[in-house]
Motif scaffolding. Structure first.
Motif, mmCIF file in Angstrom:
data_model
loop_
_atom_site.group_PDB
_atom_site.id
_atom_site.type_symbol
_atom_site.label_atom_id
_atom_site.label_comp_id
_atom_site.label_asym_id
_atom_site.label_seq_id
_atom_site.Cartn_x
_atom_site.Cartn_y
_atom_site.Cartn_z
ATOM 1 N N LEU A 194 9.917 10.451 -36.782
ATOM 2 C CA LEU A 194 10.567 10.743 -35.505
ATOM 3 C C LEU A 194 9.580 11.368 -34.531
ATOM 4 O O LEU A 194 9.527 10.991 -33.353
ATOM 5 C CB LEU A 194 11.759 11.678 -35.718
ATOM 6 N N SER A 195 8.795 12.305 -35.014
ATOM 7 C CA SER A 195 7.821 12.976 -34.169
ATOM 8 C C SER A 195 6.765 11.999 -33.647
ATOM 9 O O SER A 195 6.421 12.014 -32.465
ATOM 10 C CB SER A 195 7.159 14.096 -34.971
ATOM 11 N N ARG A 240 21.973 16.449 -25.544
ATOM 12 C CA ARG A 240 20.614 16.442 -26.097
ATOM 13 C C ARG A 240 20.126 15.004 -26.283
ATOM 14 O O ARG A 240 18.978 14.693 -26.010
ATOM 15 C CB ARG A 240 20.610 17.195 -27.424
ATOM 16 N N THR A 241 21.008 14.131 -26.731
ATOM 17 C CA THR A 241 20.653 12.725 -26.900
ATOM 18 C C THR A 241 20.349 12.088 -25.542
ATOM 19 O O THR A 241 19.388 11.357 -25.395
ATOM 20 C CB THR A 241 21.799 11.956 -27.586
ATOM 21 N N ASP A 274 11.114 13.135 -40.610
ATOM 22 C CA ASP A 274 10.743 14.058 -39.533
ATOM 23 C C ASP A 274 9.414 13.661 -38.906
ATOM 24 O O ASP A 274 9.266 13.663 -37.687
ATOM 25 C CB ASP A 274 10.664 15.492 -40.052
ATOM 26 N N GLU A 332 16.033 22.908 -26.723
ATOM 27 C CA GLU A 332 14.755 22.450 -27.266
ATOM 28 C C GLU A 332 13.759 23.589 -27.416
ATOM 29 O O GLU A 332 12.840 23.512 -28.224
ATOM 30 C CB GLU A 332 14.181 21.338 -26.392
ATOM 31 N N THR A 370 14.559 10.968 -31.617
ATOM 32 C CA THR A 370 15.305 11.962 -32.392
ATOM 33 C C THR A 370 16.199 11.265 -33.417
ATOM 34 O O THR A 370 16.529 10.090 -33.265
ATOM 35 C CB THR A 370 16.185 12.831 -31.478
ATOM 36 N N SER A 389 19.279 11.846 -33.850
ATOM 37 C CA SER A 389 20.554 11.483 -33.223
ATOM 38 C C SER A 389 20.439 10.170 -32.457
ATOM 39 O O SER A 389 21.392 9.392 -32.423
ATOM 40 C CB SER A 389 21.056 12.607 -32.319
ATOM 41 N N GLN A 390 19.275 9.901 -31.869
ATOM 42 C CA GLN A 390 19.089 8.619 -31.184
ATOM 43 C C GLN A 390 19.124 7.469 -32.191
ATOM 44 O O GLN A 390 19.796 6.466 -31.955
ATOM 45 C CB GLN A 390 17.749 8.592 -30.440
#
Length: 145
Positions: free
Chosen positions: A80-81, A42-43, A77, A19, A86, A88-89
């Protein structure tokens, strides 16, 4: 060392390095694990993971899947932020939903997002009916006192 040789705390530290900007390739070489393992870690251990694991219910996950699926890359993006999740989630939640739906809407649609929306609508209707039932019981109880 292989992936199984790292405990949760070590995995969290590795994810923090990712990260902070370390590339998957560099981390994979440094720690002797695959890029797929790093993605999985990471997930599970990333900054958005704790909220996803403890604070987001199934209906909210599906709302994220639906909202995210219709966004352009730049808007995705931002989304997600803003929601501290994320990609991937969201993709994992979508896969989980698709697997859960497998066979439940047989023949209805070839579009899993449409199926997820249908299921989400059904769940929301059932929640509304349940809440109405609870309210009716509470009203009857208060009148009988």
């Amino acid at each position: 060392m292989g992936a199984r040789d790292y405990d949760d705390q070590q995995r969290i530290e590795i994810v923090r390095e990712l990260e902070a900007g370390m590339t998957n390739k560099d981390a994979a070489e440094k720690y002797g694990v695959s890029a797929a393992t790093l993605s999985s870690w990471r997930t599970k251990y990333g900054t958005g993971a704790s909220a996803a694991q403890t604070g987001i219910d199934g209906a909210t996950k599906m709302q994220h899947v639906i909202a995210y699926s219709g966004l352009s890359d730049s808007k995705a993006d931002t989304y997600l932020s803003e929601h501290d999740i994320t990609a991937s989630q969201v993709n994992e939640w979508r896969t989980q939903a698709e697997n859960a739906l497998d066979g439940k809407f047989a023949g209805d649609s070839d579009d899993p997002i449409r199926d997820i929306r249908a299921l989400l609508n059904q769940v929301q209707k059932e929640q509304t009916q349940t809440q109405k039932f609870i309210d009716d019981i509470a009203n009857m109880a208060s009148r009988s006192r």
